[in-house]
Design a protein around this motif. Structure first.
Motif, mmCIF file in Angstrom:
data_model
loop_
_atom_site.group_PDB
_atom_site.id
_atom_site.type_symbol
_atom_site.label_atom_id
_atom_site.label_comp_id
_atom_site.label_asym_id
_atom_site.label_seq_id
_atom_site.Cartn_x
_atom_site.Cartn_y
_atom_site.Cartn_z
ATOM 1 N N ARG A 218 -24.319 91.485 62.958
ATOM 2 C CA ARG A 218 -25.015 92.231 64.078
ATOM 3 C C ARG A 218 -25.611 91.039 65.020
ATOM 4 N NH1 ARG A 218 -29.368 96.301 61.599
ATOM 5 N NH2 ARG A 218 -30.102 95.794 63.566
ATOM 6 N N SER B 298 -43.598 85.146 58.245
ATOM 7 C CA SER B 298 -43.326 84.679 59.400
ATOM 8 C C SER B 298 -42.672 83.340 59.310
ATOM 9 C CB SER B 298 -44.787 84.335 60.144
ATOM 10 O OG SER B 298 -44.754 83.657 61.107
ATOM 11 N N LYS C 279 -40.694 82.183 56.103
ATOM 12 C CA LYS C 279 -39.235 82.225 56.195
ATOM 13 C C LYS C 279 -38.715 80.621 56.043
ATOM 14 C CE LYS C 279 -39.075 85.979 59.815
ATOM 15 N NZ LYS C 279 -38.981 86.024 61.000
ATOM 16 N N ASP D 57 -40.684 92.348 66.045
ATOM 17 C CA ASP D 57 -40.175 92.631 67.260
ATOM 18 C C ASP D 57 -38.574 92.761 67.162
ATOM 19 O OD1 ASP D 57 -40.771 89.926 67.085
ATOM 20 O OD2 ASP D 57 -40.225 89.688 69.170
ATOM 21 N N VAL D 58 -38.119 92.036 66.081
ATOM 22 C CA VAL D 58 -36.660 92.023 66.062
ATOM 23 C C VAL D 58 -36.148 92.912 65.294
ATOM 24 C CG1 VAL D 58 -34.824 90.329 65.648
ATOM 25 C CG2 VAL D 58 -36.824 89.310 66.561
ATOM 26 N N ASP D 59 -35.358 93.970 65.645
ATOM 27 C CA ASP D 59 -34.739 94.895 64.568
ATOM 28 C C ASP D 59 -34.146 94.419 63.642
ATOM 29 O OD1 ASP D 59 -32.588 94.060 65.922
ATOM 30 O OD2 ASP D 59 -31.891 95.924 66.609
ATOM 31 N N ILE D 60 -33.295 93.308 63.696
ATOM 32 C CA ILE D 60 -32.565 92.690 62.282
ATOM 33 C C ILE D 60 -33.466 92.014 61.315
ATOM 34 C CG2 ILE D 60 -31.177 90.688 61.820
ATOM 35 C CD1 ILE D 60 -29.669 90.950 64.162
ATOM 36 N N ASN D 61 -34.616 91.535 61.679
ATOM 37 C CA ASN D 61 -35.894 91.257 60.730
ATOM 38 C C ASN D 61 -36.555 92.449 60.290
ATOM 39 O OD1 ASN D 61 -35.565 88.811 61.479
ATOM 40 N ND2 ASN D 61 -37.322 88.617 62.854
ATOM 41 N N ARG E 13 -24.632 90.559 69.692
ATOM 42 C CA ARG E 13 -25.674 90.803 70.541
ATOM 43 C C ARG E 13 -25.666 89.446 71.436
ATOM 44 N NH1 ARG E 13 -29.860 93.484 66.793
ATOM 45 N NH2 ARG E 13 -31.539 92.675 67.974
ATOM 46 N N ALA F 43 -34.231 96.746 53.911
ATOM 47 C CA ALA F 43 -33.294 96.703 53.064
ATOM 48 C C ALA F 43 -33.789 96.343 51.569
ATOM 49 C CB ALA F 43 -32.195 95.761 53.209
ATOM 50 N N LEU G 286 -33.301 80.232 60.019
ATOM 51 C CA LEU G 286 -33.915 80.228 58.558
ATOM 52 C C LEU G 286 -33.456 81.069 57.509
ATOM 53 C CD1 LEU G 286 -37.675 78.698 59.652
ATOM 54 C CD2 LEU G 286 -35.880 77.388 58.457
ATOM 55 N N ASN G 287 -33.655 82.353 57.839
ATOM 56 C CA ASN G 287 -33.228 83.268 56.852
ATOM 57 C C ASN G 287 -31.858 83.542 56.323
ATOM 58 O OD1 ASN G 287 -35.634 84.494 55.736
ATOM 59 N ND2 ASN G 287 -35.668 86.223 57.277
ATOM 60 N N ASP H 52 -34.708 95.287 59.616
ATOM 61 C CA ASP H 52 -33.936 95.747 58.982
ATOM 62 C C ASP H 52 -33.774 95.099 57.583
ATOM 63 O OD1 ASP H 52 -33.211 98.029 60.383
ATOM 64 O OD2 ASP H 52 -31.482 96.996 61.501
ATOM 65 N N LEU H 53 -33.690 93.644 57.840
ATOM 66 C CA LEU H 53 -33.875 92.670 56.599
ATOM 67 C C LEU H 53 -34.852 93.231 55.693
ATOM 68 C CD1 LEU H 53 -33.352 89.397 58.120
ATOM 69 C CD2 LEU H 53 -31.981 90.080 56.069
ATOM 70 N N ASN I 299 -37.529 83.587 67.494
ATOM 71 C CA ASN I 299 -36.855 84.508 66.948
ATOM 72 C C ASN I 299 -35.562 84.071 66.130
ATOM 73 O OD1 ASN I 299 -38.981 86.580 67.069
ATOM 74 N ND2 ASN I 299 -37.919 87.291 68.882
ATOM 75 N N PHE J 20 -25.595 91.185 58.505
ATOM 76 C CA PHE J 20 -26.798 90.829 59.410
ATOM 77 C C PHE J 20 -26.096 89.775 60.410
ATOM 78 C CE2 PHE J 20 -29.633 92.865 56.321
ATOM 79 C CZ PHE J 20 -30.163 93.754 57.104
#
Lengths: 118, 361
Positions: A33, B85, B107, B10-14, A37, B20, A67-68, B16-17, A61, A30
């Motif tokens: 990725r 969120s 988060k 809206d965020v593809d990485i989120n 970008r 997974a 944070l994550n 995907d997280l 975002n 992650f």
């Protein structure tokens, strides 16, 4: 540089992210990725063009991801900017806040760039 | 079949997280904004086990999605929504809870915790939905049973009515009383009973009860089918023995009623019995067959006795001429045909016009 060293080099919290995500390879996946970008450019462009709502979403975002991933410094800087942009009208000092985000972003991006890719 | 989970971010990485974390247990469906999320929710609502919803999104944000879902309560009540969120203030969490979400995950989140909290909510809603379906099923069965019961009650009521009509026809066929007499007694009974219900609510008369009394009034003289014509149609005065025999039509009528073994509603039977046996009782105890007095005489019998006497007076009989309505009114209210209840007489005075209108038809 391995992941633990990478986190240590930027003052990020490796223990926390590992505890929550459970695997270096998942964390690295992650991180690569995200930094591949160049999310920062979108944020900077939105602020330059005074698209405050878009800028807020970019900052928000970025904060969520940081944070994550326990990217402590980036999370802190993007969180400050996010709150300044929240109401659609930026508070004074947004450019200074953006500079802090950029600094944290660049440092982190560089550290991630030094990670060994499988 | 694997359960489906919708991830809205809206965020593809989120996305995907979360994918997974969840794709081991669920089939994951994704939406990158609120509008797409609503389309998927509306089209797949029966299949979705849960929705994981981000709050800050372009186009339509998570709050707007929740507000829209709240306009369609059946969805928010059936599909659990979990917020994921970074907006982790108490105000935001509280607002989301008020909008009906099932859980709020801030988060940064822990993968295992997300997995377990999603599983808990999905299991809870599975049980809840199953229970609601069972309740709805049972309610439908009960509703159906209630309709059947109502239909059976109607059928029974009809059957009770048919029994009375049948017995009434027997009386008419035997030419003991003219069909007109029976119809008029029913009419007078109804007029008097409705006035009595209005004036004396303490007697708890109802329109349903009045309908039964009016139907059963047709049977008041059914016992006369056991009395020979030589007595019934004797033009002159009856001897003492003949009169005593005539009086037995009240008790003989009840014996006839007892002989009916068919299923008959208790209330219909009771009212019929009271009318047949006691419609010659008088308020001062000087009537027959039991010499009941005052309030001991059942109200249905008291009502029918006034109706019966009035009709007998204003019509010609084999043993007497017809009296005028004025004379009949006077004779009854002055006690010349026996004493009636003062309350009943009060009503009789009030409905005098209605009685005379019916008599004139």
């Amino acid at each position: 540089m391995n992941l633990k060293e990478c986190y240590a080099s930027i003052g990020a919290d490796y223990e926390s992210v590992f505890l929550r995500m459970g695997s270096d390879s998942v964390i690295c996946k992650f991180l690569f990725r995200y930094f591949d970008r160049n999310e920062y450019n979108g944020l900077e462009k939105a602020i330059c063009e005074k698209r405050w709502k878009d800028a807020f979403i970019y900052a928000h975002n970025m904060k969520g991801f940081a944070l994550n991933m326990s990217l402590t410094r980036l999370a802190g800087a993007s969180s400050v900017l996010c709150e300044a942009l929240r109401n659609g009208q930026p508070e004074d000092g947004v450019s200074g806040m953006l500079a802090d985000v950029k600094s944290a972003y660049v440092i982190t991006e560089k550290a991630v760039g030094n990670l060994e890719r499988e | 079949m694997r359960k489906k989970i919708l991830i809205v971010d809206d965020v593809d990485i989120n996305r995907d997280l979360l994918r997974a974390i969840l794709e081991e247990d669920y089939t994951v469906v994704e939406a990158d904004n609120g509008k797409k999320a609503l389309e998927i929710i509306y089209s797949m609502k029966e299949e979705l086990a849960a929705v994981l919803l981000d709050l800050i999104m372009p186009e339509m944000d998570g709050f707007q999605v929740l507000e829209e879902l709240n306009r369609r309560r059946e969805i928010i009540g059936r599909v659990p929504v979990l917020i994921i969120s970074g907006e982790a203030s108490v105000e935001v969490e509280n607002k989301c809870l008020e909008l009906g979400i099932s859980d709020f995950i801030g988060k940064p989140f822990n993968n295992m915790v997300v997995k377990k909290r999603v599983r808990n909510v999905v299991n809870f809603f599975d049980s809840k939905n199953l229970l609601e379906e069972k309740v709805a099923e049972q309610t439908a069965i009960l509703r159906e049973a209630n309709i059947t019961l109502k239909a059976q009650a109607e059928q029974l009521k009809k059957r009770n009515q048919e029994i009375i009509d049948l017995l009434g026809t027997v009386v008419e066929y035997r030419n003991l009383e003219s069909g007109e007499h029976i119809q008029r007694v029913k009419g007078y009974t109804k007029i008097l009973a409705e006035c009595f219900m209005r004036e004396y609510p303490e007697y708890s008369l109802t329109q349903d009860k009045i309908n039964i009394i009016v139907s059963a009034s047709a049977l008041h003289d059914i016992g006369k089918i056991t009395i020979p014509d030589s007595i019934l149609q004797k033009p002159g005065k009856l001897t003492k023995d003949e009169y005593e025999y005539m009086k037995s039509h009240t008790t003989k009528g009840c014996e006839l009623l007892d002989a009916i073994k068919s299923e008959w509603d208790e209330e219909y039977k009771k009212v019929s019995y009271e009318i047949i046996r006691h419609h010659h009782e008088r308020y001062d105890g000087r009537g027959y067959p039991d010499g009941l007095s005052g309030e001991a005489i059942p109200i249905p019998a008291q009502l029918v006795s006034v109706a019966d006497v009035y009709d007998a007076l204003v019509n010609e009989r084999c043993y007497k001429d017809a009296y005028s309505p004025d004379e009949a009114f006077k004779m009854i209210t002055e006690g010349q045909c026996g004493v009636f209840s003062p309350k009943l007489m009060e009503c009789f005075r009030k409905v005098r016009g209605d009685f005379e209108g019916l008599a004139a038809r």
